[in-house]
Motif scaffolding. Structure first.
Motif, short mmCIF file in Angstrom:
data_model
loop_
_atom_site.label_atom_id
_atom_site.label_comp_id
_atom_site.label_asym_id
_atom_site.label_seq_id
_atom_site.Cartn_x
_atom_site.Cartn_y
_atom_site.Cartn_z
N ASN A 146 0.90 -1.14 -0.39
CA ASN A 146 -0.08 -0.53 0.11
C ASN A 146 0.57 1.03 -0.18
OD1 ASN A 146 0.40 -1.32 2.70
ND2 ASN A 146 0.18 1.33 2.94
N ARG A 147 0.32 2.18 0.16
CA ARG A 147 0.85 3.41 -0.40
C ARG A 147 0.66 4.58 0.77
NH1 ARG A 147 5.09 3.95 -1.91
NH2 ARG A 147 4.71 6.45 -2.67
N PHE A 148 0.12 3.86 1.89
CA PHE A 148 -0.17 5.04 3.22
C PHE A 148 0.44 4.06 4.35
CE2 PHE A 148 -3.73 2.57 2.06
CZ PHE A 148 -4.36 1.83 2.82
N VAL A 149 0.54 4.39 5.27
CA VAL A 149 0.66 4.01 6.80
C VAL A 149 -0.68 4.88 7.57
CG1 VAL A 149 2.01 6.57 7.53
CG2 VAL A 149 1.93 3.79 8.51
N PHE A 150 -1.26 4.34 8.95
CA PHE A 150 -1.83 4.62 9.70
C PHE A 150 -0.97 5.00 10.99
CE2 PHE A 150 -5.17 2.73 7.40
CZ PHE A 150 -6.05 3.68 7.05
N VAL A 151 -1.29 6.52 11.73
CA VAL A 151 -0.40 6.46 12.76
C VAL A 151 -1.44 7.01 13.81
CG1 VAL A 151 1.70 7.02 11.24
CG2 VAL A 151 -0.44 8.75 11.76
N LYS A 152 -1.16 6.74 15.02
CA LYS A 152 -2.16 7.50 15.92
C LYS A 152 -1.38 8.56 16.49
CE LYS A 152 -3.97 5.47 20.71
NZ LYS A 152 -4.04 5.09 21.74
N THR A 188 2.63 12.06 16.46
CA THR A 188 3.38 10.48 17.32
C THR A 188 4.10 10.51 18.22
OG1 THR A 188 2.91 8.26 16.16
CG2 THR A 188 3.88 9.74 14.73
N LEU A 189 3.78 9.51 18.80
CA LEU A 189 4.51 8.89 20.27
C LEU A 189 5.08 7.39 19.26
CD1 LEU A 189 5.15 8.82 22.81
CD2 LEU A 189 3.70 7.60 23.12
N ASN A 190 5.84 8.50 18.05
CA ASN A 190 6.95 6.74 17.78
C ASN A 190 8.63 7.82 17.96
OD1 ASN A 190 5.50 4.19 15.68
ND2 ASN A 190 5.50 5.15 17.71
N ASN A 191 9.30 7.15 18.18
CA ASN A 191 10.55 7.89 18.06
C ASN A 191 10.47 7.71 16.64
OD1 ASN A 191 12.51 5.76 17.94
ND2 ASN A 191 12.55 5.37 19.87
N LEU A 192 12.18 8.71 15.70
CA LEU A 192 12.27 8.29 14.45
C LEU A 192 12.81 7.17 14.06
CD1 LEU A 192 12.24 10.48 12.58
CD2 LEU A 192 15.08 11.57 13.07
N LYS A 193 13.77 6.33 14.77
CA LYS A 193 14.41 5.19 14.71
C LYS A 193 12.99 4.90 14.46
CE LYS A 193 17.53 1.96 15.15
NZ LYS A 193 18.22 1.18 15.93
N SER A 194 12.20 4.05 15.06
CA SER A 194 11.36 3.80 15.06
C SER A 194 9.93 3.43 14.15
CB SER A 194 10.01 3.50 16.35
OG SER A 194 10.90 2.67 17.76
N PHE A 195 9.18 4.84 13.61
CA PHE A 195 9.12 5.56 12.71
C PHE A 195 9.33 4.90 11.17
CE2 PHE A 195 6.71 8.81 10.21
CZ PHE A 195 5.57 7.97 10.10
N SER A 196 10.61 5.05 10.97
CA SER A 196 11.43 4.84 10.01
C SER A 196 11.21 3.92 9.31
CB SER A 196 13.17 5.32 10.05
OG SER A 196 13.22 4.53 10.86
N PHE A 197 11.12 2.32 10.42
CA PHE A 197 10.64 1.61 10.14
C PHE A 197 9.34 1.38 8.89
CE2 PHE A 197 12.35 -0.38 14.33
CZ PHE A 197 13.57 -0.22 13.70
N LYS A 198 8.79 2.51 8.82
CA LYS A 198 7.26 2.26 8.17
C LYS A 198 6.95 2.97 7.02
CE LYS A 198 4.68 3.20 12.83
NZ LYS A 198 6.25 2.97 14.04
N LEU A 199 8.58 3.54 6.48
CA LEU A 199 8.62 4.29 5.58
C LEU A 199 8.98 3.59 4.35
CD1 LEU A 199 9.66 7.77 6.94
CD2 LEU A 199 7.66 7.65 5.95
N PRO A 200 9.38 3.61 3.49
CA PRO A 200 9.27 2.85 1.74
C PRO A 200 11.03 3.63 2.02
CG PRO A 200 7.89 3.66 1.43
CD PRO A 200 7.61 4.68 2.54
N PRO A 201 12.02 2.79 2.13
CA PRO A 201 13.44 3.32 2.15
C PRO A 201 13.90 3.37 0.55
CG PRO A 201 13.60 0.49 2.45
CD PRO A 201 12.25 0.78 2.08
N GLU A 202 13.08 3.00 0.06
CA GLU A 202 13.53 3.70 -1.69
C GLU A 202 13.65 5.06 -2.53
OE1 GLU A 202 10.03 1.93 -1.83
OE2 GLU A 202 11.67 1.39 -1.22
N GLU A 203 12.66 5.56 -1.11
CA GLU A 203 11.99 7.20 -1.27
C GLU A 203 12.27 7.88 -0.19
OE1 GLU A 203 7.65 7.04 -1.65
OE2 GLU A 203 7.43 4.72 -2.08
#
Length: 251
Positions: A146-152, A188-203
């Motif tokens: 998919n091309r999105f992520v849900f965040v709290k 959002t209550l995620n540190n930057l490293k944790s949130f980076s897991f959700k992002l497409p690494p090629e983008e």
């Protein structure tokens, strides 16, 4: 942190979480048996298999749709993780290591947490609690095309399209997601490293300990600074080589 790990209890604001499939990458028979036993004892965890080399990881993850990899630090292979991400798989990696190995071995793999040797069930449960806390702050989709992520964010669950993310800024335990067309960033209550897991690494690429940028939305680069709209983002010394190599590949 409490060592109770009760995934039978629904998380506030979220549906009941399903089983998390686990694989073990370990060539030490005693340690792999111990991890299998710990997984079996823990609610909502399912043992899906083990392998003794990094070469078998891709097939095992994709065939069992593994959510968590318990991976001996000596067997880590970044090429396997890159291949998994390209195929749309984002498993959580728990690295097995002793203190000296953790300090000495550098890894490019996004390791969620370390499980230190000698292994104990108490340490295992503590690590699982970190995962539970992480999953309770976001809807984490680790098998996706998919091309999105849900965040709290505060009292809402917000759908964020990857194409709309300009950059992300880390603020200790939080991440600000700057989105085009939105006056204020999403917090959002995620540190930057944790949130980076959700992002497409090629983008997306991390360019500073506090910033991840979208390659699509970079307007210009000058004097080791990135310009995205009116925002000026510094390029950290330890991130320069990787960043400029990617820029060169796309030039």
């Amino acid at each position: 942190m409490s060592n109770t790990f009760d995934l039978h209890q629904p998380m506030q604001g979220f549906p009941m979480m399903g089983m998390l499939n686990c694989i073990v990458v370990e060539d030490n028979t005693k340690q792999s048996a111990l991890l299998k036993d710990y997984i079996a004892k823990t609610p909502k965890l399912s043992f899906s298999g083990k392998c003794e080399s990094a070469g078998e990881v891709f097939q095992l993850v994709t065939s069992h749709r593994a959510d968590i990899i318990f991976w001996d630090i000596r067997l880590l292979d970044n090429k396997v993780m890159v291949r998994l991400k390209e195929a749309g798989y984002y498993p959580i990696v728990i690295c097995i290591a002793d203190k000296q190995e953790q300090e000495e071995k550098e890894t490019e793999i996004d390791v969620f947490s370390y499980l230190l040797r000698p292994l104990s069930f108490e340490r295992f449960l503590s690590t699982m609690n970190k995962i539970r806390d992480y999953l309770s702050t976001t809807i984490y989709i680790h098998h996706r095309n998919n091309r999105f992520v849900f965040v709290k964010s505060e009292y809402k669950i917000i759908k964020v399209k990857f194409e709309d993310i300009l950059f992300c800024e880390g603020m200790k335990d939080y991440t600000q997601i700057h989105v085009r067309g939105r006056a204020e960033p999403i917090l959002t209550l995620n540190n930057l490293k944790s949130f980076s897991f959700k992002l497409p690494p090629e983008e997306f690429i991390r360019v500073h300990r506090s910033f991840i940028v979208s390659l699509t939305h970079i307007d210009s680069i000058a004097r080791n600074e990135i310009y995205i709209g009116k925002k000026i983002i510094p390029i950290g010394d330890s991130f320069k080589d990787d960043f400029y190599q990617i820029i060169e590949w796309n030039s």
